[in-house]
Design a protein around this motif. Sequence first.
Motif, PDB file in Angstrom:
ATOM      1  N   PRO A 171       0.837  -1.207   0.000  1.00 60.23           N
ATOM      2  CA  PRO A 171       0.000   0.000   0.000  1.00 60.23           C
ATOM      3  C   PRO A 171       0.869   1.254   0.000  1.00 60.23           C
ATOM      4  N   LEU A 172       0.372   2.297  -0.697  1.00 60.44           N
ATOM      5  CA  LEU A 172       1.132   3.546  -0.751  1.00 60.44           C
ATOM      6  C   LEU A 172       1.047   4.325   0.555  1.00 60.44           C
TER       7      LEU A 172
ATOM      8  N   GLU B 126      -7.213   0.959  -0.940  1.00 57.72           N
ATOM      9  CA  GLU B 126      -6.234   2.033  -1.012  1.00 57.72           C
ATOM     10  C   GLU B 126      -5.345   1.779  -2.225  1.00 57.72           C
ATOM     11  N   PRO B 127      -4.753   2.837  -2.806  1.00 57.10           N
ATOM     12  CA  PRO B 127      -3.824   2.627  -3.931  1.00 57.10           C
ATOM     13  C   PRO B 127      -2.655   1.737  -3.497  1.00 57.10           C
ATOM     14  N   SER B 128      -2.399   0.708  -4.271  1.00 63.16           N
ATOM     15  CA  SER B 128      -1.365  -0.266  -3.917  1.00 63.16           C
ATOM     16  C   SER B 128      -0.594  -0.684  -5.151  1.00 63.16           C
TER      17      SER B 128
ATOM     18  N   LEU C 151       7.569  -5.999   4.067  1.00 70.40           N
ATOM     19  CA  LEU C 151       6.338  -5.222   3.963  1.00 70.40           C
ATOM     20  C   LEU C 151       5.612  -5.615   2.684  1.00 70.40           C
ATOM     21  N   GLY C 152       4.317  -5.879   2.811  1.00 68.05           N
ATOM     22  CA  GLY C 152       3.521  -6.320   1.679  1.00 68.05           C
ATOM     23  C   GLY C 152       3.304  -7.814   1.648  1.00 68.05           C
TER      24      GLY C 152
ATOM     25  N   LEU D  15      -4.770  -9.824   3.434  1.00 65.08           N
ATOM     26  CA  LEU D  15      -4.293  -8.456   3.604  1.00 65.08           C
ATOM     27  C   LEU D  15      -2.785  -8.482   3.879  1.00 65.08           C
ATOM     28  N   PRO D  16      -2.072  -7.401   3.527  1.00 61.05           N
ATOM     29  CA  PRO D  16      -0.608  -7.419   3.652  1.00 61.05           C
ATOM     30  C   PRO D  16      -0.122  -6.906   5.017  1.00 61.05           C
TER      31      PRO D  16
END
Length: 891
Positions: A46-47, A106-108, A314-315, A351-352
């Motif tokens: 996610p950004l 969300e932008p990812s 992360l992610g 989910l990340p």
Amino acid sequence: MESILEQIERGKLWSIPGGVHPAPNKASSTQQPIKRLPLPESLTIPLKQHIGDNGRLLVKTGDRVLKGQALTEPAGHWSVPVHAPTSGTISEIAMKPTTHPSALPEPSVVLLPDGEDTWCELSPWPDFYAKSDQEIVTRIHNAGISGMGGAGFPAYVKAQPKNEIEFLIINGVECEPYISADDMLMREHASELIKGIEVLRKLYQPTKILIGIEDDKPEAIAALKKACENDHYTQVCPVPTKYPSGGEKQLIQLLTSKHVPQGGIPSDIGMVVHNVGTIFAIYQAIYEGKPLIERVVTVTGETISTPGNVWSLLGTPIKFLLEQSGFQPQQWQRVIMGGPMMGFTLPSVRLPIIKTSNCVLAPSENEMPMPGEEKACIRCSACADACPATLLPQQLQWFAKSKEYDKLEEHNLFDCIECGACAYVCPSEIPLVQYYRVAKAEIRQEREDKVKAERAKERFEARNERLKREQEERQNRHKRAATRTNDDAKSKVEEASKRVSSNDKSAAVQAALARAKAKRSDNGEPDNSEMAKLREERKAQARAYKEEKPAATNNDGKKDAVAAAIARAKAKKAEQANEQDVKDNTSDPRKAAVAAAIARAKAKKEAKGSDDDANNCATNETDTSSDNDPRKAAVAAAIARAKAKKAAQQAEESPTEALDETKAQDASESTVDDPRKAAVAAAIARAKAKKAAKQAEESSVEALDETKAQNADESTDDDPRKAAVAAAIARAKAKKAAKQAEEPSTEALDETKAQDASESTADDPRKAAVAAAIARAKAKKAAKQAEESSAEALDETKAQDASESTSDDPRKAAVAAAIARAKAKKAAKQAAEQNDLPQSNDNDVEQQDNLAAVETTEKPKLDAEAKKKAAIAAAIAKAKAKKAQQDKGSE
């Protein structure tokens, strides 16, 4: 008295209000060191993984990236970038669900690892003391470091406080149950943490550095004490195990006895607090040049076969972490992000992991049963006793349910750290923390909307000011341009005048100067004063010429010549018209007859005009004679008005007479061929006879009026009452004249009807009989009107006689009136006989006999004056009858 610093160095601690003591459950996850996991199949980054705005994308779909390469750059308020956790290809940039209780998209960026795990170029700073503070802060910012204790506050913001910092506090308490990530990090990387603390020491220059650790972590306490045993500025402070002593404000109060002001931040009182995970990330950014791409995550719970702590990129999908830890799900399995006190249940295990994810808890149903149904509050006050922020959780819950946001802020809702202690001790199982989170989100949204509205208002006002300023500038620019134009014009005129004064003032130069002055005036507009003067002079000359022209024309003989020429033209035109009439008449006998009738009517009118002139002369003589007596003048004026009315009526009747003659001629022509037309012609003749009788009556009335006027003139000399009677008679005459003026139109209509009847009877004998009957009825009506007019004249005669004789003898007056009536009726009868009108009936004969008898019996009683009046009346009647006979003969 010891200072706070001395008390801290002596190891003194202070207490905090509230708090609870849940079971720690950390032993299972601390039995083995932190381990590394293989690369997952994909990473969803996610950004936005922090408090603040998203960064600006630097990559696009299909790009190959290296490990540690920036995917975004800072943009906006409190924005930090994100980096690629490993090398690979960008497969997708889309909206993906984020690790949040709402799971909103969300932008990812979706990254597919290539398995090589190739790093980008790194630039470590082993000797960071050679760098400036701003360079260090920029490196921390570009590394994408944010608070890793759970809040996600950007670290670079904390790295440049506005106030002087007295105490730098490192939070290693990790008070929430099940979570042991910080504990294991402190155990295995104590020396690296001390190096990270040195970086912050250079930035803050604090008086003392305090590391707070709960006393249930002896290995971590020992490792840090060993790492900083030669550092006199750093002190490890074990604190009692109590939840939530790991809160920022609670730890400051516990270690320094200071309280963060309401609505304030720790830097307001000279404090800065960082989590041990954040310190380790700062160490990697400065000493190794690595951005924040991984963190330690605790994976635990009874459904996990090998619980422990792992280095998670992360992610990484949470499902991958659970699978790598031996996850054995149950039927009603749930997975919690965070601890049991402040964590939330994940809507999906796909989910990340993000920067604030410190624990993945997968408890069994026996280990952590589902909360029961919410019950009513029993007012036990256990929540208020457990609140570490000394709030009123019960009251806040009521306001949150009723959405009374103003009261929530009055009761310091935002001082709540959402530790969950109140919900933990609530016997009614009320999810208090959830109410507070929703209320906080709504209040923040309301504030943002208000801020947006204020900004929009400011932009609107700024725009209006800008438009107003631009308009004023345009106006000033036009004014300046006009001023420059006027100045240029004046300068040109001055230059021209100087040239004229220096040279000979010839006529051409003077004319040029005059034209230059006429082009522009002082106010920049054309000066037309000279032209206006010239126009006025030309107008004056034209008026003078018009005034002189009539006088010259009168004195010139050309006017007479012109008038003579006009007269000749008119005479020629009249002659041509007469010739045309003759031609028309020769072609049609009827038209010739009509023309002859019109000529006769014109001749009669001219004759009447001559009579009127004579009457006018007589009237003038009467006016001259009446100058001596006002009453006689009034009588003369009444006679003149009566004659004028008669002349107007005769002028209107002339065309009607011509029309009658034309109709008679047409009838005479038509009777040769048709007997029915002869009957119609007879009816028209009778109508004309009636009209002649009426004119005879009118002439007798006029004579009677003259006689009355004369009598009034004679009698007003002796009695004023007679003058009043004469005035009344004059008014009656005026009304009668008005009525007679309306009658010609009716007569014309009757004649027109007669003509129509004559035309229609040519085809039908019955129509001729009907027309004759109508003519006889109209003749009777004319006779009746003649009698009424004679009666009116007789009444006026009576009134006059009465007015004259009442002074001497009333009986004489009655006799005179009866005689006058008899004579008037006799005159009317004679006129009717002469015009072939119906004869009077026997009643009239009887009335005449009666009058004769009265006259015989009363005649000896009449005086000379009555005889005189009777003689005058008889003479007038004879004159009227004679005139009527003459009129009939002329027709």
